[in-house]
Design a protein around this motif. Structure first.
Motif, short mmCIF file in Angstrom:
data_model
loop_
_atom_site.label_atom_id
_atom_site.label_comp_id
_atom_site.label_asym_id
_atom_site.label_seq_id
_atom_site.Cartn_x
_atom_site.Cartn_y
_atom_site.Cartn_z
N HIS A 1 0.86 -1.20 0.00
CA HIS A 1 0.00 0.00 0.00
C HIS A 1 0.88 1.24 0.00
O HIS A 1 1.85 1.34 0.75
N ALA B 1 0.65 5.68 -0.24
CA ALA B 1 -0.18 6.88 -0.15
C ALA B 1 0.73 8.08 -0.25
O ALA B 1 1.79 8.14 0.40
N ARG C 1 -3.77 7.01 -3.45
CA ARG C 1 -3.48 5.74 -2.80
C ARG C 1 -3.51 4.60 -3.82
O ARG C 1 -4.33 4.61 -4.74
#
Length: 319
Positions: free
Chosen positions: A48, A50, A59
Motif C-alpha cells: 500500500h 499513499a 493511494r
C-alpha cells in the motif's frame, strides 16, 4: 469558510501480515470494518502506498487475497478504480461492480459493503471541505455539501480529462520536494476533474443562507447535515458555527420556524427514509434504521415518519 491546514502524507508499506493489511486500509476510515483473508491456499501479500496531503491523497493497494467489509458515512469524497482483479460494493439494493480502468465515486453519506479479490486498486481521497470549496468557487456560491448523481455514466471527454489530470497530479505530488503551494494547486486541479465526472448539486438550503451576512447560520446548517449520524447537540452546532446558543435558536427559528434540535430530527428522518427506501429485502429492519438515526422510541419514530412522508416506515421498507 477558512481553509484548513494541510499535513503531508507519505506512506509505503509491504507486508504478508493480514492484520497489518486490514489496519492500514481501515486507517483513513474511522467508521470502517474490514476483513482480510488469503484465497485458494496461496500466500498472502500486500502493498500500500499513499502520497499527497490531508486535502488530497493518492493511494494504491496491491492485495493478493480477499478483502471485504463495510463503511458507514465518512468525511472524504473518494474516487476509486481497478487496474486488475475483481471488486464490487453494495449500497442498499444496488450493487456496483468495478470495471477495470473506470473511475467510480464511492458513497459518502450512506452505509455500504464491499468485496475485492486479488486486486490492484487506485483511489483519490478528497477532504470534503476542500472539494466543496472548489465547487463553490466554480458556482460563485458559498461552500456546502455536494450531492453527486453517482449513477450517471461519465462522458468519454470527462474520463479523458480525469486521466490526463491525474497523470499530471501524480507526477507532481510524488516528488518529495514538491512545494505546499504546488501541491495545493494539484489538489484543486484534481477536484475540478472530479466535478466534471459526475453531475452534482449543492445542499438544498434556503436562498437567504447564501447571503454573506448569514454565513454562520449556513455553517450551522451544513454542520447538521454533515454530522447528523453522530450524537450532536445544540451546543455542538453553536460551537461549530461560532454562535451563542441564543443566536442559534433565533437563527433556526427565523429561517426554518424550527428549533435546532427539531431541524436535526427532520434531517435524521430524511436519512432514515433514504435508508429504508434503498434497503435490500431482508437486509435491515425499521427498528435497526430508527436506532441508527437516533430514534430510541419506535412508536414516536413511526408517528413522526408518517407525518413527514405520508406512510409508515414499514411501508417504505416493503415497497
Amino acid at each position: 469558510m477558512r481553509a484548513l491546514e494541510n499535513t503531508p502524507v507519505r506512506l509505503e508499506l509491504t507486508s504478508s501480515d493480514l492484520t497489518t493489511a486490514r489496519e492500514t486500509l481501515e486507517g483513513p476510515f474511522a467508521s470502517g470494518r474490514f476483513e482480510a483473508r488469503p484465497v485458494r491456499d496461496r500466500p498472502f501479500s500486500f502493498r500500500h502506498t499513499a502520497v499527497g496531503d490531508t486535502a488530497m491523497t493518492l493511494r494504491e493497494t496491491r492485495f493478493a487475497g480477499h478483502l471485504g467489509g463495510g463503511l458507514a458515512p465518512h468525511d472524504e469524497y473518494v474516487v476509486a478504480w481497478m487496474q486488475s482483479g475483481t471488486g464490487s460494493f453494495t449500497e442498499g439494493r444496488d450493487e456496483t461492480e468495478f470495471t477495470s480502468g473506470m473511475p467510480v465515486l464511492l458513497p459518502l453519506e450512506t452505509d455500504y459493503s464491499f468485496a475485492f479479490d486479488d486486486f490492484v486498486q487506485k483511489c483519490v481521497h478528497f477532504r470534503t471541505t476542500d472539494l466543496e470549496r472548489v465547487a463553490a468557487e466554480r458556482e460563485g456560491a458559498a461552500p456546502g455539501r455536494l450531492h453527486f448523481d453517482r449513477r450517471a455514466t461519465p462522458t468519454p471527454a470527462a474520463i479523458r480529462a480525469w486521466w490526463n489530470t491525474l497523470a499530471l497530479v501524480s507526477r507532481t505530488v510524488t516528488d518529495p520536494e514538491v512545494s505546499p503551494l504546488l501541491a495545493s494547486e494539484m489538489s484543486r486541479l484534481a477536484a475540478v476533474a472530479l466535478l466534471q465526472l459526475y453531475p452534482y448539486r449543492s445542499a438544498d438550503l434556503p436562498p437567504q443562507l447564501q447571503a454573506p451576512r448569514n454565513a454562520r447560520m449556513r455553517t450551522a446548517v451544513e454542520y447538521v447535515h454533515a454530522h447528523a449520524h453522530l450524537p450532536i447537540t445544540s451546543t455542538d452546532i453553536a460551537k461549530a458555527a461560532d454562535l451563542s446558543l441564543r443566536a442559534l435558536q433565533e437563527g433556526f427559528q427565523r429561517t426554518f420556524d424550527l428549533a435546532p434540535t427539531a431541524y436535526l430530527r427532520q434531517v435524521r428522518l430524511d436519512r432514515a427514509h433514504d435508508e429504508l427506501r434503498s434497503a435490500a429485502p431482508g437486509a435491515t429492519s425499521v427498528a435497526t434504521v430508527a436506532r441508527t438515526w437516533g430514534f430510541a422510541h419506535l412508536g414516536r419514530f413511526s408517528a413522526s415518519y408518517m407525518e413527514r412522508f405520508g406512510e409508515y416506515p414499514r411501508e417504505t421498507l416493503a415497497s
